[in-house]
Design a protein around this motif. Sequence first.
Motif, mmCIF file in Angstrom:
data_model
loop_
_atom_site.group_PDB
_atom_site.id
_atom_site.type_symbol
_atom_site.label_atom_id
_atom_site.label_comp_id
_atom_site.label_asym_id
_atom_site.label_seq_id
_atom_site.Cartn_x
_atom_site.Cartn_y
_atom_site.Cartn_z
ATOM 1 N N LEU A 11 0.846 -1.157 0.036
ATOM 2 C CA LEU A 11 -0.166 -0.062 -0.059
ATOM 3 C C LEU A 11 1.007 1.308 -0.050
ATOM 4 C CD1 LEU A 11 -2.939 1.386 0.277
ATOM 5 C CD2 LEU A 11 -2.379 1.090 2.789
ATOM 6 N N VAL A 12 0.537 2.239 -0.831
ATOM 7 C CA VAL A 12 1.216 3.467 -1.059
ATOM 8 C C VAL A 12 0.446 4.452 -1.376
ATOM 9 C CG1 VAL A 12 1.869 3.317 -3.370
ATOM 10 C CG2 VAL A 12 3.234 4.474 -2.012
ATOM 11 N N GLN A 13 0.902 5.674 -0.942
ATOM 12 C CA GLN A 13 -0.054 7.042 -1.057
ATOM 13 C C GLN A 13 0.306 7.456 -2.384
ATOM 14 O OE1 GLN A 13 1.086 9.770 1.981
ATOM 15 N NE2 GLN A 13 -0.465 8.770 3.574
ATOM 16 N N MET A 82 8.607 2.051 -9.671
ATOM 17 C CA MET A 82 7.148 2.720 -9.828
ATOM 18 C C MET A 82 7.485 3.958 -9.181
ATOM 19 S SD MET A 82 4.689 -0.364 -9.997
ATOM 20 C CE MET A 82 4.529 -0.785 -8.195
ATOM 21 N N ASN A 83 7.258 5.050 -9.790
ATOM 22 C CA ASN A 83 7.212 6.360 -9.053
ATOM 23 C C ASN A 83 6.150 7.038 -9.639
ATOM 24 O OD1 ASN A 83 9.803 5.813 -8.166
ATOM 25 N ND2 ASN A 83 10.937 6.712 -10.163
ATOM 26 N N CYS A 84 5.759 8.239 -9.074
ATOM 27 C CA CYS A 84 4.499 9.002 -9.150
ATOM 28 C C CYS A 84 3.563 8.132 -9.213
ATOM 29 C CB CYS A 84 4.927 9.773 -10.211
ATOM 30 S SG CYS A 84 6.177 11.016 -10.119
ATOM 31 N N LEU A 85 3.024 7.437 -8.304
ATOM 32 C CA LEU A 85 2.012 6.312 -8.590
ATOM 33 C C LEU A 85 0.460 7.016 -8.275
ATOM 34 C CD1 LEU A 85 3.829 3.344 -6.616
ATOM 35 C CD2 LEU A 85 2.637 3.347 -8.693
ATOM 36 N N LYS A 86 -0.063 6.505 -8.813
ATOM 37 C CA LYS A 86 -1.551 7.120 -9.067
ATOM 38 C C LYS A 86 -2.517 5.915 -8.549
ATOM 39 C CE LYS A 86 -0.413 9.697 -13.148
ATOM 40 N NZ LYS A 86 -0.702 9.831 -14.643
ATOM 41 N N PRO A 87 -3.724 6.389 -8.028
ATOM 42 C CA PRO A 87 -4.660 5.412 -7.792
ATOM 43 C C PRO A 87 -5.141 4.362 -8.947
ATOM 44 C CG PRO A 87 -5.353 7.690 -6.890
ATOM 45 C CD PRO A 87 -4.105 7.908 -7.762
#
Length: 122
Positions: A11-13, A82-87
Motif C-alpha cells: 500500500l502506498v499513497q 514505480m514512481n509518481c504512483l496514481k490510484p
Amino acid sequence: QVQLVESGGGLVQPGGSLRLSCAASGSDFSINAMDWYRQAPGKQRELVASITRGGNTNYADSMKGRFTISRDNTKNTAYLQMNCLKPEDTAVYYCHADGKDGRLGWKDFGSWGQGTQVTVSA
C-alpha cells in the motif's frame, strides 16, 4: 519448470514509489525477455513494461516516464521501479518470462508469477 516469484507490492499513497522484484528459479534455463503485466479489478491484464536479455526496454504509454524496468541477468531477476504512483495504478502486478528450458531439451518456455498486489490510496 522455471518458477517466478514477485515481491515488493503493498500500500502506498498517491505520488509515492514502490520497487517490485521478480526472481526466476530452477535449473538449466536461459531467460530471454522478462515482462511486467498488471490486472486491475474488472479489467483485462495489460502489459506494463518488458526488457530483453540485452537490456532493450519497452513501456506502455501510460507508464513512460514514471516506471523503469531493469534486470540483473546474474541473478535472473527483473525489477520494476514505480514512481509518481496514481490510484489508477492499483492492480495485481504479474511477472512473465520466456526463454529456453534445458530440462526440456532447450524448448521454449513461458512462465508467470503468482502476482503481487499494489494499492495506491490515501
